[in-house]
Design a protein around this motif. Structure first.
Motif, PDB file in Angstrom:
ATOM      1  N   ASN A   1       0.719  -1.626   0.272  1.00  0.00           N
ATOM      2  CA  ASN A   1       0.016  -0.127   0.062  1.00  0.00           C
ATOM      3  C   ASN A   1       0.882   1.479  -0.213  1.00  0.00           C
ATOM      4  N   ALA A   2       2.086   2.006   0.887  1.00  0.00           N
ATOM      5  CA  ALA A   2       3.016   2.553   1.240  1.00  0.00           C
ATOM      6  C   ALA A   2       3.354   2.593  -0.316  1.00  0.00           C
ATOM      7  N   LEU A   3       3.875   1.826  -1.362  1.00  0.00           N
ATOM      8  CA  LEU A   3       4.464   1.628  -2.384  1.00  0.00           C
ATOM      9  C   LEU A   3       3.516   2.247  -4.082  1.00  0.00           C
ATOM     10  N   GLN A   4       2.266   1.891  -3.630  1.00  0.00           N
ATOM     11  CA  GLN A   4       1.405   2.312  -4.452  1.00  0.00           C
ATOM     12  C   GLN A   4       0.535   3.441  -4.490  1.00  0.00           C
ATOM     13  N   LEU A   5       0.809   3.989  -2.831  1.00  0.00           N
ATOM     14  CA  LEU A   5       0.359   6.078  -2.981  1.00  0.00           C
ATOM     15  C   LEU A   5       1.401   6.171  -3.069  1.00  0.00           C
ATOM     16  N   ILE A   6       2.378   5.925  -3.230  1.00  0.00           N
ATOM     17  CA  ILE A   6       3.906   6.632  -3.500  1.00  0.00           C
ATOM     18  C   ILE A   6       3.616   6.772  -4.822  1.00  0.00           C
ATOM     19  N   CYS A   7       3.624   5.869  -5.486  1.00  0.00           N
ATOM     20  CA  CYS A   7       3.448   5.872  -7.510  1.00  0.00           C
ATOM     21  C   CYS A   7       2.827   6.445  -7.837  1.00  0.00           C
ATOM     22  N   ALA A   8       1.196   6.596  -6.993  1.00  0.00           N
ATOM     23  CA  ALA A   8       0.065   6.640  -7.583  1.00  0.00           C
ATOM     24  C   ALA A   8       0.169   8.395  -7.620  1.00  0.00           C
ATOM     25  N   ILE A   9       0.799   8.754  -6.439  1.00  0.00           N
ATOM     26  CA  ILE A   9       1.390   9.886  -5.946  1.00  0.00           C
ATOM     27  C   ILE A   9       2.020  11.083  -7.405  1.00  0.00           C
ATOM     28  N   PHE A  10       3.194  10.099  -7.194  1.00  0.00           N
ATOM     29  CA  PHE A  10       3.688  10.586  -8.610  1.00  0.00           C
ATOM     30  C   PHE A  10       3.071  10.518 -10.278  1.00  0.00           C
TER      31      PHE A  10
ATOM     32  N   ILE B   1      -7.091   9.888  -6.122  1.00  0.00           N
ATOM     33  CA  ILE B   1      -6.619  11.097  -6.101  1.00  0.00           C
ATOM     34  C   ILE B   1      -6.943  11.893  -7.441  1.00  0.00           C
ATOM     35  N   MET B   2      -7.453  11.460  -7.960  1.00  0.00           N
ATOM     36  CA  MET B   2      -8.334  12.151  -9.740  1.00  0.00           C
ATOM     37  C   MET B   2     -10.025  12.662  -8.872  1.00  0.00           C
ATOM     38  N   SER B   3     -10.384  11.847  -8.446  1.00  0.00           N
ATOM     39  CA  SER B   3     -11.891  11.965  -7.604  1.00  0.00           C
ATOM     40  C   SER B   3     -11.659  13.577  -6.749  1.00  0.00           C
ATOM     41  N   ILE B   4     -10.136  13.940  -6.556  1.00  0.00           N
ATOM     42  CA  ILE B   4      -9.822  15.532  -5.881  1.00  0.00           C
ATOM     43  C   ILE B   4      -9.809  16.818  -6.325  1.00  0.00           C
TER      44      ILE B   4
ATOM     45  N   ARG C   1       1.929  20.753  -1.093  1.00  0.00           N
ATOM     46  CA  ARG C   1       0.101  20.332  -1.639  1.00  0.00           C
ATOM     47  C   ARG C   1      -0.166  18.602  -1.412  1.00  0.00           C
ATOM     48  N   ILE C   2       0.830  18.056  -1.936  1.00  0.00           N
ATOM     49  CA  ILE C   2       0.633  16.331  -1.374  1.00  0.00           C
ATOM     50  C   ILE C   2       0.544  16.352   0.119  1.00  0.00           C
ATOM     51  N   ARG C   3       1.332  17.093   0.995  1.00  0.00           N
ATOM     52  CA  ARG C   3       1.371  16.410   1.920  1.00  0.00           C
ATOM     53  C   ARG C   3      -0.327  16.953   2.772  1.00  0.00           C
ATOM     54  N   HIS C   4      -0.270  18.454   2.550  1.00  0.00           N
ATOM     55  CA  HIS C   4      -1.560  19.055   3.588  1.00  0.00           C
ATOM     56  C   HIS C   4      -2.674  18.736   2.364  1.00  0.00           C
TER      57      HIS C   4
ATOM     58  N   LEU D   1      -2.536  13.696   0.714  1.00  0.00           N
ATOM     59  CA  LEU D   1      -2.646  12.872   1.534  1.00  0.00           C
ATOM     60  C   LEU D   1      -3.515  12.104   2.704  1.00  0.00           C
ATOM     61  N   PRO D   2      -4.170  13.616   2.685  1.00  0.00           N
ATOM     62  CA  PRO D   2      -5.095  13.138   3.700  1.00  0.00           C
ATOM     63  C   PRO D   2      -6.690  13.450   3.507  1.00  0.00           C
ATOM     64  N   LEU D   3      -6.524  13.898   2.112  1.00  0.00           N
ATOM     65  CA  LEU D   3      -8.159  12.968   0.988  1.00  0.00           C
ATOM     66  C   LEU D   3      -7.704  11.693   0.969  1.00  0.00           C
ATOM     67  N   LEU D   4      -6.966  11.094   1.144  1.00  0.00           N
ATOM     68  CA  LEU D   4      -5.944   9.802   0.655  1.00  0.00           C
ATOM     69  C   LEU D   4      -6.367   9.309   1.709  1.00  0.00           C
ATOM     70  N   VAL D   5      -6.546   9.280   2.657  1.00  0.00           N
ATOM     71  CA  VAL D   5      -7.384   8.042   4.269  1.00  0.00           C
ATOM     72  C   VAL D   5      -8.097   8.040   4.212  1.00  0.00           C
ATOM     73  N   PRO D   6      -8.945   7.754   3.885  1.00  0.00           N
ATOM     74  CA  PRO D   6     -10.238   7.019   4.186  1.00  0.00           C
ATOM     75  C   PRO D   6      -9.824   5.786   3.352  1.00  0.00           C
ATOM     76  N   THR D   7      -9.744   6.184   1.590  1.00  0.00           N
ATOM     77  CA  THR D   7      -9.200   4.966   0.845  1.00  0.00           C
ATOM     78  C   THR D   7      -7.677   4.225   1.642  1.00  0.00           C
ATOM     79  N   PHE D   8      -6.768   4.930   1.837  1.00  0.00           N
ATOM     80  CA  PHE D   8      -5.641   3.624   2.933  1.00  0.00           C
ATOM     81  C   PHE D   8      -6.267   2.483   3.470  1.00  0.00           C
ATOM     82  N   ILE D   9      -7.379   3.424   4.418  1.00  0.00           N
ATOM     83  CA  ILE D   9      -7.966   2.667   6.142  1.00  0.00           C
ATOM     84  C   ILE D   9      -8.950   1.732   5.101  1.00  0.00           C
ATOM     85  N   LEU D  10      -9.786   2.171   4.260  1.00  0.00           N
ATOM     86  CA  LEU D  10     -10.638   1.098   3.684  1.00  0.00           C
ATOM     87  C   LEU D  10      -9.289  -0.258   2.647  1.00  0.00           C
ATOM     88  N   LEU D  11      -8.729  -0.102   1.911  1.00  0.00           N
ATOM     89  CA  LEU D  11      -7.776  -1.356   1.679  1.00  0.00           C
ATOM     90  C   LEU D  11      -7.170  -2.077   2.639  1.00  0.00           C
TER      91      LEU D  11
END
Length: 304
Positions: A88-97, A185-188, A206-209, A212-222
Protein backbone atom coordinates in the motif's frame (compact mmCIF):
# COMPACT_ATOMS: atom_id res chain seq x y z
CA UNK A 1 -43.12 -13.78 8.12
CA UNK A 2 -45.95 -11.48 7.12
CA UNK A 3 -43.46 -8.65 6.64
CA UNK A 4 -41.37 -10.81 4.28
CA UNK A 5 -44.45 -11.84 2.28
CA UNK A 6 -45.45 -8.20 2.01
CA UNK A 7 -41.99 -7.28 0.72
CA UNK A 8 -42.11 -10.24 -1.70
CA UNK A 9 -45.39 -9.05 -3.18
CA UNK A 10 -44.06 -5.51 -3.60
CA UNK A 11 -40.56 -6.30 -4.92
CA UNK A 12 -40.93 -9.72 -6.52
CA UNK A 13 -38.68 -8.90 -9.49
CA UNK A 14 -35.90 -7.61 -7.23
CA UNK A 15 -35.97 -10.85 -5.21
CA UNK A 16 -35.83 -12.88 -8.43
CA UNK A 17 -32.84 -10.84 -9.63
CA UNK A 18 -30.89 -11.50 -6.43
CA UNK A 19 -31.83 -15.20 -6.30
CA UNK A 20 -28.88 -16.44 -8.48
CA UNK A 21 -26.41 -14.64 -6.20
CA UNK A 22 -28.00 -16.13 -3.06
CA UNK A 23 -28.00 -19.58 -4.66
CA UNK A 24 -24.31 -19.19 -5.55
CA UNK A 25 -23.33 -18.41 -1.96
CA UNK A 26 -25.52 -21.19 -0.55
CA UNK A 27 -24.03 -23.82 -2.86
CA UNK A 28 -20.38 -22.74 -2.83
CA UNK A 29 -20.00 -21.05 0.58
CA UNK A 30 -22.53 -22.42 3.08
CA UNK A 31 -23.09 -26.05 2.09
CA UNK A 32 -19.31 -26.76 2.09
CA UNK A 33 -19.25 -25.71 5.76
CA UNK A 34 -20.45 -29.24 6.55
CA UNK A 35 -16.89 -30.31 5.78
CA UNK A 36 -15.69 -28.50 8.92
CA UNK A 37 -16.52 -31.74 10.70
CA UNK A 38 -13.41 -33.28 9.08
CA UNK A 39 -11.27 -31.20 11.45
CA UNK A 40 -12.53 -33.27 14.39
CA UNK A 41 -12.06 -36.70 12.82
CA UNK A 42 -9.31 -39.13 11.92
CA UNK A 43 -10.61 -39.26 8.37
CA UNK A 44 -10.62 -42.52 6.47
CA UNK A 45 -11.88 -43.00 2.93
CA UNK A 46 -13.74 -46.14 3.99
CA UNK A 47 -15.75 -44.35 6.65
CA UNK A 48 -16.36 -41.12 4.78
CA UNK A 49 -17.49 -37.93 6.48
CA UNK A 50 -19.69 -39.29 9.26
CA UNK A 51 -18.22 -42.78 9.42
CA UNK A 52 -14.66 -41.72 10.30
CA UNK A 53 -13.38 -41.88 13.87
CA UNK A 54 -14.26 -38.79 15.91
CA UNK A 55 -11.14 -37.54 17.72
CA UNK A 56 -12.33 -34.18 19.05
CA UNK A 57 -9.54 -31.60 19.36
CA UNK A 58 -6.74 -34.10 18.70
CA UNK A 59 -5.80 -32.61 15.31
CA UNK A 60 -5.59 -29.11 16.77
CA UNK A 61 -3.59 -30.42 19.73
CA UNK A 62 -1.07 -32.05 17.40
CA UNK A 63 -0.67 -28.85 15.38
CA UNK A 64 -0.05 -26.87 18.56
CA UNK A 65 2.26 -29.30 20.35
CA UNK A 66 4.37 -30.05 17.28
CA UNK A 67 5.13 -26.35 16.79
CA UNK A 68 3.77 -26.45 13.24
CA UNK A 69 0.92 -24.08 14.07
CA UNK A 70 3.26 -21.41 15.43
CA UNK A 71 5.56 -21.60 12.39
CA UNK A 72 2.66 -21.45 9.93
CA UNK A 73 0.97 -18.56 11.75
CA UNK A 74 4.21 -16.58 12.09
CA UNK A 75 5.13 -16.99 8.42
CA UNK A 76 1.62 -16.25 7.16
CA UNK A 77 1.12 -13.14 9.30
CA UNK A 78 4.59 -11.66 8.75
CA UNK A 79 4.49 -12.17 4.99
CA UNK A 80 1.02 -10.69 4.72
CA UNK A 81 1.95 -7.71 6.88
CA UNK A 82 4.87 -7.04 4.54
CA UNK A 83 2.60 -7.44 1.50
CA UNK A 84 -0.08 -5.13 2.93
CA UNK A 85 2.05 -2.35 4.46
CA UNK A 86 4.82 -2.19 1.87
CA UNK A 87 2.40 -2.79 -0.98
CA UNK A 88 0.00 0.00 0.00
CA UNK A 89 2.85 2.41 0.73
CA UNK A 90 4.52 1.82 -2.64
CA UNK A 91 1.21 1.97 -4.49
CA UNK A 92 0.34 5.25 -2.79
CA UNK A 93 3.73 6.78 -3.62
CA UNK A 94 3.58 5.66 -7.26
CA UNK A 95 0.02 6.96 -7.64
CA UNK A 96 1.05 10.39 -6.32
CA UNK A 97 4.04 10.50 -8.67
CA UNK A 98 1.91 9.50 -11.66
CA UNK A 99 -0.72 12.11 -10.82
CA UNK A 100 1.93 14.84 -10.77
CA UNK A 101 3.59 13.90 -14.07
CA UNK A 102 3.04 16.68 -16.61
CA UNK A 103 2.93 14.59 -19.79
CA UNK A 104 -0.48 12.95 -20.33
CA UNK A 105 0.74 10.32 -22.79
CA UNK A 106 3.84 9.51 -20.74
CA UNK A 107 1.64 9.05 -17.68
CA UNK A 108 -0.68 6.68 -19.54
CA UNK A 109 2.21 4.62 -20.96
CA UNK A 110 3.88 4.38 -17.54
CA UNK A 111 0.60 3.34 -15.95
CA UNK A 112 0.07 0.63 -18.56
CA UNK A 113 3.60 -0.75 -18.19
CA UNK A 114 3.22 -0.90 -14.41
CA UNK A 115 -0.09 -2.73 -14.79
CA UNK A 116 1.26 -5.48 -17.09
CA UNK A 117 2.79 -7.73 -14.33
CA UNK A 118 -0.68 -8.11 -12.80
CA UNK A 119 -1.67 -10.24 -15.81
CA UNK A 120 1.40 -12.49 -15.60
CA UNK A 121 0.44 -15.88 -14.15
CA UNK A 122 2.21 -17.19 -11.06
CA UNK A 123 3.36 -20.18 -13.11
CA UNK A 124 5.42 -17.82 -15.26
CA UNK A 125 6.61 -15.99 -12.15
CA UNK A 126 7.81 -19.31 -10.71
CA UNK A 127 9.65 -20.17 -13.94
CA UNK A 128 11.17 -16.69 -13.99
CA UNK A 129 12.39 -17.03 -10.40
CA UNK A 130 13.87 -20.48 -11.06
CA UNK A 131 15.78 -19.22 -14.10
CA UNK A 132 17.14 -16.39 -12.00
CA UNK A 133 18.23 -18.30 -8.90
CA UNK A 134 18.89 -21.97 -9.71
CA UNK A 135 22.42 -23.08 -8.87
CA UNK A 136 23.38 -24.67 -12.19
CA UNK A 137 22.60 -22.09 -14.86
CA UNK A 138 20.60 -19.35 -13.16
CA UNK A 139 21.27 -15.77 -14.20
CA UNK A 140 22.39 -14.63 -10.73
CA UNK A 141 24.88 -17.47 -10.27
CA UNK A 142 26.14 -17.10 -13.83
CA UNK A 143 26.94 -13.45 -13.13
CA UNK A 144 28.59 -14.36 -9.79
CA UNK A 145 30.85 -16.94 -11.50
CA UNK A 146 31.77 -14.46 -14.23
CA UNK A 147 32.77 -11.97 -11.54
CA UNK A 148 34.97 -14.58 -9.84
CA UNK A 149 32.71 -15.42 -6.89
CA UNK A 150 31.49 -18.84 -5.77
CA UNK A 151 27.94 -19.76 -6.84
CA UNK A 152 25.29 -19.47 -4.14
CA UNK A 153 22.74 -22.27 -3.80
CA UNK A 154 19.53 -20.34 -3.14
CA UNK A 155 17.41 -23.48 -2.91
CA UNK A 156 19.41 -24.80 0.05
CA UNK A 157 19.41 -21.55 2.06
CA UNK A 158 16.33 -19.99 3.64
CA UNK A 159 17.74 -16.51 4.28
CA UNK A 160 17.15 -14.78 0.91
CA UNK A 161 13.69 -16.17 0.19
CA UNK A 162 11.74 -13.85 2.47
CA UNK A 163 13.04 -10.92 0.43
CA UNK A 164 12.58 -12.66 -2.92
CA UNK A 165 8.96 -13.59 -2.20
CA UNK A 166 8.06 -10.12 -0.90
CA UNK A 167 9.74 -8.45 -3.89
CA UNK A 168 7.87 -10.49 -6.50
CA UNK A 169 4.56 -10.03 -4.72
CA UNK A 170 5.06 -6.26 -4.66
CA UNK A 171 6.20 -6.27 -8.29
CA UNK A 172 3.13 -8.16 -9.42
CA UNK A 173 0.54 -6.13 -7.52
CA UNK A 174 2.08 -2.65 -7.77
CA UNK A 175 0.25 -1.58 -10.94
CA UNK A 176 -3.19 -2.75 -9.82
CA UNK A 177 -3.01 -1.01 -6.45
CA UNK A 178 -1.58 2.14 -8.01
CA UNK A 179 -4.62 2.45 -10.27
CA UNK A 180 -6.95 2.29 -7.25
CA UNK A 181 -5.11 5.10 -5.50
CA UNK A 182 -4.80 7.05 -8.75
CA UNK A 183 -8.57 6.89 -9.21
CA UNK A 184 -9.00 8.27 -5.67
CA UNK A 185 -6.55 11.09 -6.45
CA UNK A 186 -8.38 11.95 -9.66
CA UNK A 187 -11.61 12.35 -7.65
CA UNK A 188 -10.05 15.17 -5.59
CA UNK A 189 -11.38 18.52 -6.75
CA UNK A 190 -8.85 20.73 -8.55
CA UNK A 191 -10.16 23.69 -6.56
CA UNK A 192 -8.13 22.57 -3.51
CA UNK A 193 -4.88 22.57 -5.48
CA UNK A 194 -5.69 25.85 -7.24
CA UNK A 195 -6.38 27.56 -3.92
CA UNK A 196 -3.14 26.16 -2.48
CA UNK A 197 -1.17 27.43 -5.49
CA UNK A 198 -2.62 30.91 -5.02
CA UNK A 199 -1.52 30.80 -1.37
CA UNK A 200 2.02 29.92 -2.52
CA UNK A 201 2.11 26.21 -1.64
CA UNK A 202 4.65 24.18 -3.60
CA UNK A 203 4.06 20.65 -4.92
CA UNK A 204 5.32 18.92 -1.77
CA UNK A 205 3.16 21.06 0.48
CA UNK A 206 0.10 20.33 -1.67
CA UNK A 207 0.79 16.60 -1.47
CA UNK A 208 1.29 16.73 2.29
CA UNK A 209 -1.68 18.94 3.20
CA UNK A 210 -4.21 18.07 0.46
CA UNK A 211 -3.55 14.79 -1.34
CA UNK A 212 -2.44 12.63 1.58
CA UNK A 213 -5.20 13.67 4.04
CA UNK A 214 -7.90 13.11 1.40
CA UNK A 215 -6.47 9.65 0.62
CA UNK A 216 -6.67 8.51 4.26
CA UNK A 217 -10.20 6.98 3.91
CA UNK A 218 -9.14 4.99 0.83
CA UNK A 219 -5.93 3.85 2.55
CA UNK A 220 -7.75 2.70 5.70
CA UNK A 221 -10.45 0.92 3.69
CA UNK A 222 -7.88 -1.00 1.63
CA UNK A 223 -5.94 -1.89 4.79
CA UNK A 224 -9.11 -3.19 6.47
CA UNK A 225 -10.07 -5.26 3.43
CA UNK A 226 -6.54 -6.67 3.25
CA UNK A 227 -6.46 -7.53 6.95
CA UNK A 228 -9.45 -9.80 6.36
CA UNK A 229 -7.12 -12.15 4.52
CA UNK A 230 -4.01 -11.72 6.66
CA UNK A 231 -4.13 -15.41 7.61
CA UNK A 232 -4.81 -16.37 4.01
CA UNK A 233 -1.55 -16.39 2.08
CA UNK A 234 -0.83 -16.10 -1.61
CA UNK A 235 -0.88 -19.85 -2.29
CA UNK A 236 -0.05 -19.52 -5.99
CA UNK A 237 2.94 -17.31 -5.27
CA UNK A 238 4.45 -19.56 -2.60
CA UNK A 239 3.71 -22.86 -4.31
CA UNK A 240 4.99 -21.84 -7.73
CA UNK A 241 8.19 -20.30 -6.32
CA UNK A 242 9.00 -22.78 -3.52
CA UNK A 243 7.06 -25.91 -4.55
CA UNK A 244 7.69 -28.93 -2.31
CA UNK A 245 11.23 -27.96 -1.32
CA UNK A 246 11.18 -29.04 2.34
CA UNK A 247 14.52 -27.35 3.04
CA UNK A 248 12.84 -23.94 2.75
CA UNK A 249 9.63 -24.72 4.65
CA UNK A 250 10.83 -23.23 7.93
CA UNK A 251 10.81 -19.71 6.49
CA UNK A 252 8.41 -20.04 3.54
CA UNK A 253 5.67 -22.47 4.61
CA UNK A 254 2.28 -20.80 5.16
CA UNK A 255 -1.11 -22.16 6.19
CA UNK A 256 -2.35 -22.49 2.61
CA UNK A 257 0.62 -24.55 1.40
CA UNK A 258 0.43 -26.75 4.51
CA UNK A 259 -3.28 -27.41 3.92
CA UNK A 260 -2.55 -28.28 0.28
CA UNK A 261 0.17 -30.77 1.21
CA UNK A 262 -2.04 -32.30 3.89
CA UNK A 263 -4.84 -32.90 1.39
CA UNK A 264 -3.01 -33.63 -1.88
CA UNK A 265 0.32 -35.12 -0.76
CA UNK A 266 -0.17 -36.67 2.69
CA UNK A 267 -3.92 -37.34 2.30
CA UNK A 268 -4.40 -36.24 5.93
CA UNK A 269 -7.77 -34.58 5.41
CA UNK A 270 -8.49 -34.16 9.12
CA UNK A 271 -5.23 -32.29 9.77
CA UNK A 272 -5.60 -30.12 6.70
CA UNK A 273 -9.18 -29.19 7.60
CA UNK A 274 -8.11 -28.35 11.16
CA UNK A 275 -5.46 -25.96 9.86
CA UNK A 276 -7.96 -24.39 7.45
CA UNK A 277 -10.57 -23.96 10.19
CA UNK A 278 -7.99 -22.33 12.46
CA UNK A 279 -7.10 -19.97 9.61
CA UNK A 280 -10.72 -18.95 8.98
CA UNK A 281 -11.67 -18.56 12.65
CA UNK A 282 -8.77 -16.36 13.69
CA UNK A 283 -9.03 -14.39 10.45
CA UNK A 284 -12.62 -13.55 11.40
CA UNK A 285 -11.58 -12.60 14.96
CA UNK A 286 -8.84 -10.34 13.58
CA UNK A 287 -11.21 -8.53 11.21
CA UNK A 288 -13.75 -7.95 13.99
CA UNK A 289 -11.05 -6.71 16.37
CA UNK A 290 -9.47 -4.30 13.88
CA UNK A 291 -12.86 -2.99 12.77
CA UNK A 292 -13.80 -2.44 16.44
CA UNK A 293 -10.64 -0.39 17.03
CA UNK A 294 -11.25 1.67 13.88
CA UNK A 295 -14.88 2.26 14.86
CA UNK A 296 -13.79 3.52 18.29
CA UNK A 297 -11.13 5.84 16.88
CA UNK A 298 -12.52 6.88 13.47
CA UNK A 299 -16.09 5.71 13.20
CA UNK A 300 -16.60 6.98 9.64
CA UNK A 301 -13.85 4.68 8.32
CA UNK A 302 -15.16 1.42 9.86
CA UNK A 303 -16.52 -1.32 7.62
CA UNK A 304 -19.55 -2.01 9.84
Amino acid sequence: MQGFLREWSRNRMLFLMIAPTLLFFVVFSYLPMIGVYYAFTNFSFDGGLFGSEFVGMQNFRFLYESGVLWTLTKNTVLYNLAFILLGNALQLICAIFLSELPGKWFRKITQSVMFLPFFVSFVLVGAFVFNLFNSSNGLVNTVLVQLGFQPYDFYLNTAPWKYIIVFFNLWKGLGYGTIIYLAAIMSISDEYHEAAKIDGANIFQRIRHITLPLLVPTFILLILLSLGGILKGQFDLFYQIIGNNGVLFNSTDIIDTYVYRSLAVNFDIGMGTAAGLYQSFFGLILVLAVNYVIRKTREDYALF
